[in-house]
Design a protein around this motif. Sequence first.
Motif, PDB file in Angstrom:
ATOM      1  N   GLY A 162       7.258  15.709  71.405  1.00  0.00           N
ATOM      2  CA  GLY A 162       5.596  15.390  72.370  1.00  0.00           C
ATOM      3  C   GLY A 162       5.878  14.743  73.490  1.00  0.00           C
ATOM      4  O   GLY A 162       5.108  15.097  74.604  1.00  0.00           O
ATOM      5  N   ARG A 163       6.094  13.764  73.441  1.00  0.00           N
ATOM      6  CA  ARG A 163       6.541  12.466  74.797  1.00  0.00           C
ATOM      7  C   ARG A 163       7.101  13.499  76.005  1.00  0.00           C
ATOM      8  O   ARG A 163       7.354  13.198  76.741  1.00  0.00           O
ATOM      9  N   ALA A 164       8.220  14.363  75.571  1.00  0.00           N
ATOM     10  CA  ALA A 164       8.649  14.966  76.333  1.00  0.00           C
ATOM     11  C   ALA A 164       8.326  15.728  77.292  1.00  0.00           C
ATOM     12  O   ALA A 164       8.474  15.368  78.209  1.00  0.00           O
ATOM     13  N   ASN A 165       7.613  15.989  76.901  1.00  0.00           N
ATOM     14  CA  ASN A 165       7.047  18.051  76.498  1.00  0.00           C
ATOM     15  C   ASN A 165       5.562  17.158  78.020  1.00  0.00           C
ATOM     16  O   ASN A 165       5.163  17.673  78.733  1.00  0.00           O
ATOM     17  N   ASP A 166       4.672  15.425  77.237  1.00  0.00           N
ATOM     18  CA  ASP A 166       3.994  15.424  77.585  1.00  0.00           C
ATOM     19  C   ASP A 166       4.160  15.211  79.335  1.00  0.00           C
ATOM     20  O   ASP A 166       3.536  15.011  79.718  1.00  0.00           O
ATOM     21  N   THR A 167       5.461  14.838  79.350  1.00  0.00           N
ATOM     22  CA  THR A 167       6.147  14.203  80.538  1.00  0.00           C
ATOM     23  C   THR A 167       6.328  15.078  81.676  1.00  0.00           C
ATOM     24  O   THR A 167       6.111  14.958  82.866  1.00  0.00           O
ATOM     25  N   LEU A 168       6.791  15.456  81.143  1.00  0.00           N
ATOM     26  CA  LEU A 168       7.181  16.795  81.608  1.00  0.00           C
ATOM     27  C   LEU A 168       6.338  17.940  82.557  1.00  0.00           C
ATOM     28  O   LEU A 168       5.930  17.911  83.201  1.00  0.00           O
ATOM     29  N   ASP A 169       5.563  17.983  81.492  1.00  0.00           N
ATOM     30  CA  ASP A 169       3.837  18.899  82.070  1.00  0.00           C
ATOM     31  C   ASP A 169       3.032  17.391  83.104  1.00  0.00           C
ATOM     32  O   ASP A 169       2.559  18.998  84.095  1.00  0.00           O
ATOM     33  N   THR A 170       3.610  16.691  83.016  1.00  0.00           N
ATOM     34  CA  THR A 170       2.798  15.826  83.639  1.00  0.00           C
ATOM     35  C   THR A 170       3.312  15.488  85.489  1.00  0.00           C
ATOM     36  O   THR A 170       2.332  15.898  86.194  1.00  0.00           O
ATOM     37  N   ALA A 209      21.537  14.120  88.594  1.00  0.00           N
ATOM     38  CA  ALA A 209      22.939  14.491  87.885  1.00  0.00           C
ATOM     39  C   ALA A 209      22.858  16.598  88.950  1.00  0.00           C
ATOM     40  O   ALA A 209      24.077  16.728  88.902  1.00  0.00           O
ATOM     41  N   GLN A 210      22.208  16.798  88.405  1.00  0.00           N
ATOM     42  CA  GLN A 210      22.028  18.313  88.221  1.00  0.00           C
ATOM     43  C   GLN A 210      21.265  18.526  89.332  1.00  0.00           C
ATOM     44  O   GLN A 210      21.053  19.762  89.979  1.00  0.00           O
ATOM     45  N   GLY A 211      19.793  18.258  88.812  1.00  0.00           N
ATOM     46  CA  GLY A 211      18.580  19.055  90.100  1.00  0.00           C
ATOM     47  C   GLY A 211      17.367  18.678  89.003  1.00  0.00           C
ATOM     48  O   GLY A 211      16.556  19.262  89.588  1.00  0.00           O
ATOM     49  N   TYR A 212      18.174  19.221  87.561  1.00  0.00           N
ATOM     50  CA  TYR A 212      16.778  19.827  86.741  1.00  0.00           C
ATOM     51  C   TYR A 212      17.654  19.164  85.807  1.00  0.00           C
ATOM     52  O   TYR A 212      18.008  18.366  85.507  1.00  0.00           O
ATOM     53  N   VAL A 213      16.180  19.420  84.650  1.00  0.00           N
ATOM     54  CA  VAL A 213      16.585  18.818  82.804  1.00  0.00           C
ATOM     55  C   VAL A 213      15.977  20.342  82.284  1.00  0.00           C
ATOM     56  O   VAL A 213      15.132  20.744  82.883  1.00  0.00           O
ATOM     57  N   THR A 214      16.071  19.643  81.167  1.00  0.00           N
ATOM     58  CA  THR A 214      15.449  21.237  80.363  1.00  0.00           C
ATOM     59  C   THR A 214      14.491  20.563  79.120  1.00  0.00           C
ATOM     60  O   THR A 214      15.275  18.433  79.301  1.00  0.00           O
ATOM     61  N   ALA A 215      13.392  20.324  78.622  1.00  0.00           N
ATOM     62  CA  ALA A 215      12.843  19.578  77.036  1.00  0.00           C
ATOM     63  C   ALA A 215      13.947  19.207  76.494  1.00  0.00           C
ATOM     64  O   ALA A 215      13.756  17.662  76.090  1.00  0.00           O
ATOM     65  N   ASP A 216      15.172  19.976  75.770  1.00  0.00           N
ATOM     66  CA  ASP A 216      16.060  19.446  75.111  1.00  0.00           C
ATOM     67  C   ASP A 216      16.760  18.696  75.364  1.00  0.00           C
ATOM     68  O   ASP A 216      17.044  17.023  74.485  1.00  0.00           O
TER      69      ASP A 216
END
Length: 249
Positions: free
Chosen positions: A206-214, A188-195
Amino acid sequence: MRRRPGIGGLQTAAAARDQYRVLGENVAKLRTDLMKEQLATFRSQLEDFARKHKNDIRKNPSFRSQFHEMCAKVGVDPLASNKGFWAELLGIGDFYYELGVQIVEICLATRPLNGGLIDVQELCKLLRQKRKHDREAVYEDDCLRAISKLKTLGSGFEVISAGKKKLVRSVPTELNKDHNAILELAQAQGYVTADEVERRLSWTHGRANDTLDTLLDEGLAMIDDGHKDGKRCYWFPCVSSISSFGADG
């Protein structure tokens, strides 16, 4: 009491079954022979069509795509052999080989930015820039066919889907459902935030941050801490216009 059929009756029944079986095999063979004959006729007509419209097939991407569809219906693969009849007649074997080499070059050049994942439409745009002096136009269908040939060589190139986008993967990174969900959200925007990931996908922190870190570790995401609301943004070049840069050479 019911009388059992005699030996003669059993033999007659067995003979009848054999006759039906032979008749069925003959009918099936006739149908197969007829289909082979029809296919041979159609292939011959396809060769005549190819000779007559050789220039259109080479220069017109839409016409070329329709020609490939016709070939597929009769089991003809014009790209199967670069020395085959079709490649020799049309020169399209060389065309897709050249396209494949250029796709590899672009994927390697853009890998430091997108982590080895690039939108097919972005790839086509960069290909057209690279081939701007060539006479043959290039469409998405041509890119996908060239990539399919690269895949048969075991080169690691593959087309995957993420939401509405088709992405070309040129690295052996395995993307799971969580990775794909974030890539789809980022379109939609080219980016996302963890929230945003937590809220929109109903995930735990935890799930959001783990996936983004990967995704960050794999080089598929870039961090932007300069957003106006102060939240860390994860940009994904493979689904955003940030990947518009010069990759010609």
